[in-house]
Each structure stands twice: as C-alpha cells, then as structure tokens.
Design a protein around this motif. Structure first.
Motif, mmCIF file in Angstrom:
data_model
loop_
_atom_site.group_PDB
_atom_site.id
_atom_site.type_symbol
_atom_site.label_atom_id
_atom_site.label_comp_id
_atom_site.label_asym_id
_atom_site.label_seq_id
_atom_site.Cartn_x
_atom_site.Cartn_y
_atom_site.Cartn_z
ATOM 1 N N LEU A 323 0.831 -1.209 0.000
ATOM 2 C CA LEU A 323 0.000 0.000 0.000
ATOM 3 C C LEU A 323 0.860 1.251 0.000
ATOM 4 N N ARG A 324 0.409 2.243 -0.743
ATOM 5 C CA ARG A 324 0.911 3.614 -0.557
ATOM 6 C C ARG A 324 -0.200 4.365 0.172
ATOM 7 N N ILE A 325 0.120 4.853 1.354
ATOM 8 C CA ILE A 325 -0.873 5.571 2.148
ATOM 9 C C ILE A 325 -0.773 7.055 1.807
ATOM 10 N N TYR A 326 -1.839 7.594 1.258
ATOM 11 C CA TYR A 326 -1.844 8.997 0.832
ATOM 12 C C TYR A 326 -2.337 9.931 1.927
ATOM 13 N N SER A 327 -3.258 9.470 2.752
ATOM 14 C CA SER A 327 -3.747 10.324 3.834
ATOM 15 C C SER A 327 -4.207 9.435 4.981
ATOM 16 N N GLY A 328 -4.256 10.056 6.176
ATOM 17 C CA GLY A 328 -4.756 9.334 7.330
ATOM 18 C C GLY A 328 -3.733 8.415 7.964
ATOM 19 N N THR A 329 -4.221 7.591 8.864
ATOM 20 C CA THR A 329 -3.407 6.626 9.608
ATOM 21 C C THR A 329 -4.129 5.293 9.635
ATOM 22 N N ILE A 330 -3.400 4.203 9.408
ATOM 23 C CA ILE A 330 -3.994 2.877 9.565
ATOM 24 C C ILE A 330 -3.249 2.149 10.680
ATOM 25 N N GLU A 331 -4.002 1.396 11.473
ATOM 26 C CA GLU A 331 -3.424 0.646 12.581
ATOM 27 C C GLU A 331 -3.776 -0.821 12.457
ATOM 28 N N LEU A 336 -11.003 -1.355 6.882
ATOM 29 C CA LEU A 336 -11.065 -0.336 5.834
ATOM 30 C C LEU A 336 -12.056 -0.762 4.764
ATOM 31 N N TRP A 337 -12.478 0.203 3.972
ATOM 32 C CA TRP A 337 -13.444 -0.036 2.901
ATOM 33 C C TRP A 337 -12.715 -0.120 1.565
ATOM 34 N N ASP A 338 -12.904 -1.227 0.846
ATOM 35 C CA ASP A 338 -12.361 -1.380 -0.503
ATOM 36 C C ASP A 338 -13.327 -0.708 -1.464
ATOM 37 N N ALA A 339 -13.003 0.527 -1.856
ATOM 38 C CA ALA A 339 -13.922 1.306 -2.685
ATOM 39 C C ALA A 339 -14.061 0.715 -4.083
ATOM 40 N N SER A 340 -13.062 -0.054 -4.543
ATOM 41 C CA SER A 340 -13.122 -0.627 -5.889
ATOM 42 C C SER A 340 -14.068 -1.821 -5.943
ATOM 43 N N ALA A 341 -14.054 -2.648 -4.891
ATOM 44 C CA ALA A 341 -14.872 -3.860 -4.884
ATOM 45 C C ALA A 341 -16.145 -3.699 -4.062
ATOM 46 N N GLY A 342 -16.226 -2.635 -3.259
ATOM 47 C CA GLY A 342 -17.426 -2.425 -2.457
ATOM 48 C C GLY A 342 -17.567 -3.399 -1.304
ATOM 49 N N ARG A 343 -16.473 -3.666 -0.597
ATOM 50 C CA ARG A 343 -16.514 -4.580 0.557
ATOM 51 C C ARG A 343 -15.504 -4.130 1.609
ATOM 52 N N SER A 344 -15.668 -4.641 2.820
ATOM 53 C CA SER A 344 -14.773 -4.291 3.921
ATOM 54 C C SER A 344 -13.580 -5.242 3.953
ATOM 55 N N GLU A 345 -12.430 -4.724 4.407
ATOM 56 C CA GLU A 345 -11.225 -5.522 4.570
ATOM 57 C C GLU A 345 -10.605 -5.179 5.930
ATOM 58 N N ARG A 346 -10.103 -6.214 6.606
ATOM 59 C CA ARG A 346 -9.498 -5.997 7.925
ATOM 60 C C ARG A 346 -7.982 -6.121 7.829
ATOM 61 N N ILE A 347 -7.277 -5.162 8.425
ATOM 62 C CA ILE A 347 -5.815 -5.170 8.452
ATOM 63 C C ILE A 347 -5.351 -6.092 9.575
ATOM 64 N N GLY A 348 -4.730 -7.204 9.202
ATOM 65 C CA GLY A 348 -4.234 -8.126 10.221
ATOM 66 C C GLY A 348 -2.911 -7.667 10.809
ATOM 67 N N ARG A 349 -1.932 -7.418 9.929
ATOM 68 C CA ARG A 349 -0.615 -6.937 10.359
ATOM 69 C C ARG A 349 -0.122 -5.877 9.383
ATOM 70 N N ILE A 350 0.733 -4.987 9.864
ATOM 71 C CA ILE A 350 1.376 -3.970 9.029
ATOM 72 C C ILE A 350 2.871 -4.222 9.079
ATOM 73 N N LEU A 351 3.528 -4.216 7.919
ATOM 74 C CA LEU A 351 4.938 -4.577 7.848
ATOM 75 C C LEU A 351 5.743 -3.501 7.133
ATOM 76 N N ARG A 352 6.882 -3.144 7.700
ATOM 77 C CA ARG A 352 7.873 -2.335 6.993
ATOM 78 C C ARG A 352 8.666 -3.283 6.111
ATOM 79 N N GLY A 374 -3.673 -9.852 5.712
ATOM 80 C CA GLY A 374 -5.035 -10.025 6.187
ATOM 81 C C GLY A 374 -6.100 -9.660 5.181
ATOM 82 N N LEU A 375 -5.725 -8.913 4.117
ATOM 83 C CA LEU A 375 -6.725 -8.552 3.113
ATOM 84 C C LEU A 375 -7.100 -9.793 2.311
ATOM 85 N N LYS A 376 -8.374 -10.044 2.158
ATOM 86 C CA LYS A 376 -8.841 -11.269 1.512
ATOM 87 C C LYS A 376 -8.882 -11.172 -0.003
ATOM 88 N N SER A 377 -9.326 -10.034 -0.523
ATOM 89 C CA SER A 377 -9.569 -9.995 -1.965
ATOM 90 C C SER A 377 -9.129 -8.710 -2.647
#
Length: 682
Positions: A323-331, A336-352, A374-377
């Motif tokens: 991901l490139r994060i353009y605005s905001g903060t994710i934890e 989050l909302w997948d605006a392209s597919a119209g479904r919710s996705e849960r962030i399991g882990r964030i990695l550098r 953690g993102l399914k689709s």
C-alpha cells in the motif's frame, strides 16, 4: 540529526529506473550498504542481492519484480522501489510510478540513453514524477559523462543540470568535484570517501563547469536569474534552492555520476535524493472520486484514511498487499473499505518492507509505503479508505497483452491446481490474462512478451510444483478497416408474442487514422432519439471484440449513424443495441479488412565483425533496419521487426555472435501483416 516541524518532510518515496543492465539493482544494493541497512554488499552476478530475491531473478541476473526496501539517511526515511528494466515487465514499473513521489534514473556512462531508458522516462513523464539522473559505470572503458548527458538532452529533452565533474576516467575514475559546494570527494579502494579541496589541476575546469551550471539554472529559475544578473554569480544556498525547485517542478534534471559497483558516488546520490526530490508534503494532494464528485485528500495523518494497493504478492506464509498511504493513519486491526470492490477488509498486520524480509509496525501514516497482511480480496489498483469517508483513487492502467501460449497440466488430476495457480498469477500481475479458447477449449495465458510468459510458467512449476505443457507462443493480432462501406441498412425485427423488438439503423464505416474507435451520429430530425443513439454506439462497441477475418479485436475505424427509424411500441435500448452490434458485424463483412500484427523496435548490440550476419538475420525476419552506430567497439543496430519473428531470437543471436550479442525490444504498435488484406466477405 536535523529537526523538522512535520515528520512527513523527512520521507522520500522514490524508485530506481533504467534500462536492463544499466546497474539499477547494484545502485540499490550500494544504497542499502551505505545507509547501514545491510552489512555486506550484495552482487547481481553472485545472486546475493537483497532486492532481486526471487530465484528466477537470481538465475537470470535481471530484476523481474518491483521490490520495496526502506532505509534511513541523514535523518530521512527513504522508501525505495527497485523496478525492472526489461520491457516485458513495464507494467511493474507503471504500478510503481503510480505511487512514487520521485525517482532516480540510472544511465550507462558508455551507452547513454538506451531504448528502455527512454520508455521508463516517458512513463515517469506521464505520472509527473520528478527525477534526478545518475550516470553509472564511470569506471568502464569508453565511459564519457558529457556524451551521456548529450544523449539525455537529445533523446529525453529535459534540461540536464550537471552538478559534478568526474576526477579521472575509466579505470582511473577516483572521485568527483561537487560543483555546488566546490569541494572534491575522493574514494579509496576500500570504498571510504574523503572530502578535500578541489585539486589544483582541476580548479579551472571546475570553475568553468560551475559557471555553466549557474548560467543553465539562471535561464530556468527567475529568482536565480535575478541574483545572477545582480552579482554575476550564484551563492551556494541560492543554487541549491533553485536546483530543488527546478527538479520538483520538472523543469530540470540534476545529473550526478559514479560507479555503483566500485561503491563510488553513492553518498552524493543519497544527499541529492534528500536535497532535491520531493517529500509527500511537496506533491499535490491525491485526487479521487466519490459519487461522481472529485475530492482531494491531503498528506495528513489526521485526515480520513486513503491508500492505494499497487502490488499483491502471495507468499508461503500469507498474502501481502503493498500500500501507498496517501492520507490518514492505519493501525493493526483496523477495518477499511475497498472502494473498488465495495466490501470491507481488515488489516491483520502492518509490515515495513525490506524486500523479502519484514519488520512489524503498529501503525502506518500518510506518506508511508508498507505491506499489510489479512486482506482477503483487494487487488492491485484497489483503493482502501475509511468507511465513513469513501474515496476511489484512479488505479494504474493495465496494458493489453501481446503474446499468448496455451497451457495445460500434464497430469489430469492437476487441472484444478493449475486453474488456482493461474488465478494467483493474474492476481499478483494484472498484465497477465488467462482465458479459455472457445474453439479449441485450451487455456490461454497472455502477457507482455515471451520472457514475461516464460517467467509466469516457470513460477507455476517452481512454486506450485505443477508439471505444465506449454504451446508455441502466438501473438495477438488486430483487424482494421482497409476500405469502408457507406449506407449499410440493418433492420432488427423480432416478434414472438408480447412486446416485440424493432430497430432500423443506417451505418457508414470508414478507416480511422488515429487508431481506436470513433462513433458519430449524423441523424437529423430526431429520427433516432438520443437515448437510442447511445444504445447503437454501445452495440457497435460490442461488435469490436471479434472481427470477420479471424475473430481478432477490431480497431482503427469510424462508424457514423446516418439514418434510422423507430416503432412507437417495439423500439427500445435493447433493440437498438442489438441492431448496432449485428449491423456493424454485417458492415465489417462488407468492408475490405486488414489483419494487423504487433511490431517492436529492436536494438541489437554486437561486435563489429558480426554486423553482416545480424543484418541478414534481421532481414530474414522481415525486419526493417532504421539505424546503425558504432559505440566503444560495438555496433548498435536498430530495426523494426514483427513480434512473431522474434521468438527464439535470443538463442540465434548468441550463436551468431559467440555469446557476445545482446538485444532489447520495445513495442511500437501494430502494422499490416503481409499478404493479409482480406477481400470483402459476402
């Protein structure tokens, strides 16, 4: 360490761009070594690089997949993407450039601007990505900084602003004079650098080059021009500030030089990245749409979250989404909302990300490039945003594939595994397309070139253990109109009880020189209402998927709706769409159609004594030679060749030149196939 009011000011998101073998990966490796990220210099030829970690990359000695790494320099965080240089993997470059704020373009000091250098430069132009240039391999025989800069100016048309004077040439290249600070940097054999005054023998040349740099900057920058006219020179601070603004506005390109392999020139390159390339705060706010309205999101950790997925990578331990994060903060744990597919996705882990190694993070903020688990689709190009502030960002464009092979599993029981493996490939790489051939029942895999498809098939074999049979590669043809028809009348009438269907259209079809498809309406008097005109256009677009010569897509035509009529009860959008589709198909059968084949520009580099045989071989492959130059004892031949004739060319070229010849190919479009002008089909 420097202090900044905003933490985003110390972030640089940049890519390394270049032609294959110009030294991108070696530059990346030396950056990681210089920043202390790695403690041993990785080598491409030894297969020990950090970013070329895939087994195929190490076997082939080229970058295939864009790899992200993160490092720190002078209090700044650099998120770096090493991109492929081979034309078959241009889509990896496209997706990387979509999320980058700046780039380092690497050029060979002997070859200068090469074909793929030009291609990736144009890609960066389209995305408005500021660049600095690094002329690499200054230690090679025939290296010439001035010649390389001249090729940058002549072929890429930026204003090159050379900020260094090399000390020594070829195997005596030992340092550079920094023309901004007017200091010299000398490297010892062990790679250590010493900052010293400009050597006495180079002072006149250095002052002359500094003067040329000041004049070039003054021509482009109003503030610098004012100071230059008033004092006859530019202060170091003024020059540095002007270079920064010219780079970020795209009005100039700072040029540095060095030898990454010998670890010379890397530290000044890092300083230039920090000094001249933009931070996330320096680029315009990202723009997206919601409910048809355009919106902006600032690079602000406190704003609603908006991120673009630009790469998906399936690993043995899970699915990574970059991901490139353009605005905001994710934890970690956020939904989050997948605006392209119209479904919710849960962030399991964030990695550098450190290529194939990862460091866990609790959160990521605007300006970061990270991987999440953690993102399914969510696929490449998807927008992930806050559910209460939805936004859809423009995804990277996906090119049409040009080479296809039939694939099948050798064991009947592996058919399901092959289907899931192909689905995973297309999920990771959107430029790969899988379809089923309706006539033969075969599964067809299509990609951007022979190597692209070969790498994909090898991935099936290595990672999934599949035994796969592969058919001979085929190119993707197109059909176009050689001679059109006018006044073709088509009536669609259907009556089988209840409401019927009626649509009457009159079509003109003619060649369209600009390529693609254009639809126009010349109907007068409202004989075909506007809503039915749109339906006719949609039907015509439906008909373009299969042409009359061989079922290939049709391009390069203009269709004009000149007349028609309706029925008070039986006319509808569906009826007119059907009339448009069937009417255009009938019109195309009446046209003189031309079969088009993909053509590429080939650049072949061979020893001078092998030129005759290479030219003869290109002629036998229906190639048209467009240029030939001699450079550093080698001949460089450019030619336009049908893509279908290039299958197996690498092996043939090696045998003709005792392994010393190389070539690159760049798609240039389509051209008529010989003796393939079809007569009208009645």
């Amino acid at each position: 360490m420097r202090t900044h009011l905003n933490p985003l000011a110390v972030v640089r998101n940049l890519g390394i761009l270049a032609h294959v073998d110009a030294g991108k990966t070696t530059v990346t490796e030396r950056i990681l070594f210089a920043t202390g990220t790695t403690h041993k210099r990785g080598e491409v030829h030894d297969g020990t690089t950090v970013t070329d970690f895939d087994p195929q990359e190490r076997d082939r000695g080229i970058t295939i997949f864009a790899a992200a790494v993160s490092c720190a320099w002078d209090g700044h965080r650099l998120n770096l993407i090493d991109t492929p240089g081979h034309v078959d993997f241009a889509d990896e470059v496209e997706r990387a450039l979509r999320v980058l704020d700046g780039a380092v373009a690497v050029f060979d000091a002997v070859a200068g601007v090469e074909p793929q250098s030009e291609s990736v430069w144009r890609q960066a132009d389209r995305h408005g990505v500021p660049r600095i240039a690094f002329v690499n391999k200054m230690d090679r025989a025939g290296a010439d900084l001035d010649a390389a800069v001249a090729s940058i100016r002549g072929r890429l048309h930026p204003a090159p602003l050379v900020v260094q004077l090399p000390i020594g040439a070829e195997d005596t290249f030992t340092g550079v004079v920094d023309l901004v600070r007017m200091r010299a940097l000398l490297w010892a054999d062990d790679g250590t650098a010493e900052d010293v005054p400009v050597p006495a023998g180079l002072r006149d040349a250095a002052h002359e080059r500094r003067r040329s740099l000041e004049e070039a900057v003054a021509e482009l920058h109003p503030g610098a021009l004012e100071e230059f006219c008033a004092t006859g020179t530019l202060a170091e601070e003024t020059l540095s500030s002007a270079l920064r603004e010219l780079t970020r506005d795209g009005d100039g390109v700072v040029v540095l030089c060095g030898s990454a392999y010998r670890n010379r020139g890397v530290e000044p390159l890092l300083d230039a990245v920090v000094a001249y390339l933009p931070s996330p705060l320096d680029v315009p706010p990202v723009r997206g749409t919601h409910d048809g309205e355009e919106q902006e999101r600032p690079a602000d950790p406190a704003a609603p979250a908006a991120a673009l997925a630009f790469k998906v990578h399936a690993t043995p331990t899970g699915r990574l989404t970059y991901l490139r994060i353009y605005s905001g903060t994710i934890e970690k744990g956020d939904t989050l909302w997948d605006a392209s597919a119209g479904r919710s996705e849960r962030i399991g882990r964030i990695l550098r990300v450190q290529a194939d190694r990862h460091a866990p993070l609790e959160r990521a903020v605007a300006g970061d490039i990270v991987a999440v688990v953690g993102l399914k689709s969510a696929r490449a190009g998807a927008t992930l945003c806050a559910a209460d502030a939805p936004l859809a960002l423009e995804p990277p464009g996906v090119p049409e594939p040009v080479v296809s092979v039939a694939v099948e599993s050798r064991r009947a029981g592996d058919t399901g595994r092959l289907a899931s493996g192909l689905a995973r490939l297309t999920e990771e790489d959107p430029s790969l397309v899988v379809r089923s051939d309706r006539e033969t029942g075969q599964t067809v895999l299509s990609g951007m070139g022979e190597l692209h498809v070969e790498v994909a098939v090898e991935k099936l074999r290595r990672e999934l253990g599949l035994e796969v049979n592969v058919g001979r590669p085929r190119v993707s043809h197109r059909e176009t109109v050689g001679r059109g028809v006018s006044g073709l009348v088509f009536r669609h009438v259907k009556q089988d009880g209840g409401a019927g269907q009626f649509a009457h259209v009159v079509l003109d079809v003619e060649p369209y020189e600009e390529g693609g498809f254009e639809f126009r309406s010349a109907v007068v008097g409202g004989r075909v209402p506007q809503e039915f005109v749109r339906a006719v256009e949609a039907g015509c677009r439906d008909a373009l998927t299969e042409g009359p010569l061989g079922g290939h897509p049709v391009t390069g035509l203009r269709v004009t709706l000149t007349d028609g009529s309706t029925h008070v009860k039986d006319s509808s959008d569906t009826a007119f769409r059907t009339a448009g589709r069937l009417g255009l198909r009938e019109a195309l059968r009446a046209c003189a159609m031309v079969l088009l084949e993909p053509v590429v520009e080939v650049t072949v580099t061979v020893p001078e004594e092998a030129v005759g045989g290479v030219l003869g071989d290109l002629a036998a492959r229906r190639g048209k030679v467009t240029g030939s130059v001699t450079r550093a004892g080698a001949a460089v031949v450019t030619a336009t060749v049908p893509l279908a004739e290039l299958f197996g060319y690498a092996t043939r070229l090696r045998s003709r030149t005792q392994g010393r010849g190389t070539f690159t190919a760049r798609p240039t479009g389509y051209a008529p196939a010989p003796a393939q002008v079809a007569a009208p089909v009645r």
